[in-house]
Design an enzyme around this catalytic site. Structure first.
Site, PDB file in Angstrom:
ATOM      1  N   TYR A 101     -38.403 124.867 -28.059  1.00 17.42           N
ATOM      2  CA  TYR A 101     -38.439 126.021 -28.956  1.00 17.42           C
ATOM      3  C   TYR A 101     -38.373 127.294 -28.126  1.00 17.42           C
ATOM      4  CZ  TYR A 101     -39.988 129.684 -32.027  1.00 17.42           C
ATOM      5  OH  TYR A 101     -40.033 130.862 -32.724  1.00 17.42           O
ATOM      6  N   GLU A 189     -34.354 133.553 -32.751  1.00 20.62           N
ATOM      7  CA  GLU A 189     -34.929 132.241 -32.456  1.00 20.62           C
ATOM      8  C   GLU A 189     -33.856 131.181 -32.243  1.00 20.62           C
ATOM      9  OE1 GLU A 189     -38.478 130.687 -34.920  1.00 20.62           O
ATOM     10  OE2 GLU A 189     -36.786 129.512 -35.628  1.00 20.62           O
TER      11      GLU A 189
END
Ligand code: GDP
Ligand code: MN
Length: 376
Positions: A101, A189
């Site tokens: 992530y 992101e």
């Protein structure tokens, strides 16, 4: 404002992120053609603004054009969190060894921009943050300076990357930080950033949310807005010049001024009620805008009472009263209406309401209590 993955991919790729090529397709046929051009295994993904598409059946691997057609047939038309899928993204699939992530956002508590990275990628980062916050690496940084190379390297090593990968990771992190800053984003992101079996890094998902308040100076980003994918009430409100945010309660609030709107929600909560929305009709709202605001509020099926709280400054109380009356005429359903009205042309406004059988309060406190009682 949320940006579609196809646009976010381009913005990230422009800043050096290793994003695989992709095509947007609106039909199963187009999906099959795209798969044929890429060759081999492809991924077909619902192109919607909502996240968590994988869990909702909106991401499928397909081996060849025929399989891609079937995948697109299965995905096009389904609904993901209330959003109808009208397009899919087709991209060559990447073999996955590990999912990382990587995100850049604002930490309001720390009042800082922050990079977050975790070896537990692919899944909801909110879950990781809640259950194992220590599994998330953080770098708070100054947006004018970006992230220092040594900090980025340290995060890369902490993620278990080695050698060449760490250098690649530093480039990816810097590119993502640049996208965040240059787009006035509230979130940039990549989840997941994957490591393929040959050790290469790939950004196979791209998410970009822009701060609405920055769109005035980013007209090229405003172009990327997808009205059809927005909450219909919020799009309607924006067109009417009203700030509206839907919440989960049952007391609709119509207020002028963002500060008073916040205070109104506080008072409603204080007396045990739950606001159904934040709504600021803005300064100098005339009858038309008040009427539009009321119908937006009543479109929310959860609303069981409406609390109109207006302090007339530039906004005139009699205009507001007329708007309330006009809106009541065309109200799709009857709910109790509690009005607190004071300020400019107050006497005239109160008289208009009284003539129509609406008893308006002058005290915000008393009106809030009435609104809460109305839904009990
Ligand atoms: P999201 O669920 O909306 O975040 O959509 P993602 O694009 O992140 O995809 C969800 C999941 O599908 C990923 O975490 C992967 O596990 C899987 N996935 C997506 N793209 C690929 C790919 O190219 N190859 C493989 N093997 N899996 C993929
Ligand atoms: Mn994802």
């Amino acid at each position: 404002m949320k940006v579609h993955e196809s646009d976010a991919r381009r913005i990230f790729a422009d800043r050096g992120l290793p994003v695989p090529p992709s095509r947007v397709a609106t039909t199963p046929d187009e999906s099959a053609t795209a798969a044929g051009e890429f060759g081999g295994l492809v991924v077909v993904k619902a192109l919607v603004l909502a996240g968590g598409r994988g869990k909702a059946g909106g991401v499928k691997l397909a081996d060849g054009p025929e399989a891609a057609r079937e995948a697109a047939e299965a995905i096009l038309g389904i609904e993901i969190r209330g959003e109808r899928v009208r397009r899919v993204l087709v991209a060559p699939a990447v073999d996955i060894d590990r999912e990382i992530y990587l995100g850049v956002t604002i930490d309001r508590e720390r009042q800082s921009a922050v990079v977050m990275a975790s070896a537990a990628g692919g899944i909801d980062i909110e879950e990781v943050a809640a259950d194992t916050p220590e599994a998330i690496q953080r770098i708070e940084f100054d947006v004018a300076r970006g992230v220092e190379a040594w900090q980025a390297r340290a995060v890369g090593f902490a993620l278990g990357l080695g050698g060449r990968q760490v250098l690649d990771f530093v480039g990816i992190l810097n590119g993502l930080v640049r996208a965040f800053v240059e787009c006035d984003a509230s979130l940039a992101e990549v989840n997941p950033l994957v490591v393929s079996p040959d050790g290469k890094l790939w950004a196979i998902d791209a998410k970009l949310n822009i701060d609405d308040n920055a769109l005035g100076r980013r007209p090229e980003l405003e172009q990327l807005r997808d009205d059809a994918a927005e909450e219909p009430a919020e799009a309607l409100a924006r067109a009417a010049g009203i700030s509206y945010i839907k919440l989960d309660g049952d007391i609709g609030c119509m207020v002028n001024g963002a500060g008073l709107a916040m205070a109104t929600m506080d008072v409603v909560k204080h007396y045990g009620g739950e606001p159904a929305n934040f709504l600021d009709v803005g300064g100098g709202a005339g009858a038309e805008r008040v009427s539009a605001a009321l119908s937006i509020i009543l479109d929310d099926p959860n609303v069981r009472a409406v609390f109109v709280n207006i302090f007339g400054g530039i906004t005139r109380a009699d205009d507001v009263a007329q708007g309330v009356l006009a809106a009541r005429e065309s109200m799709p359903r009857a709910v109790p209406l509690v009005v607190r009205l004071m300020g400019t042309n107050e006497a005239e406004g109160l008289r208009l309401l009284a003539d129509a059988g609406i008893q308006a309060e002058r005290s915000m406190d008393a009106a809030a209590r009435l609104a809460v009682e109305a839904v009990r």
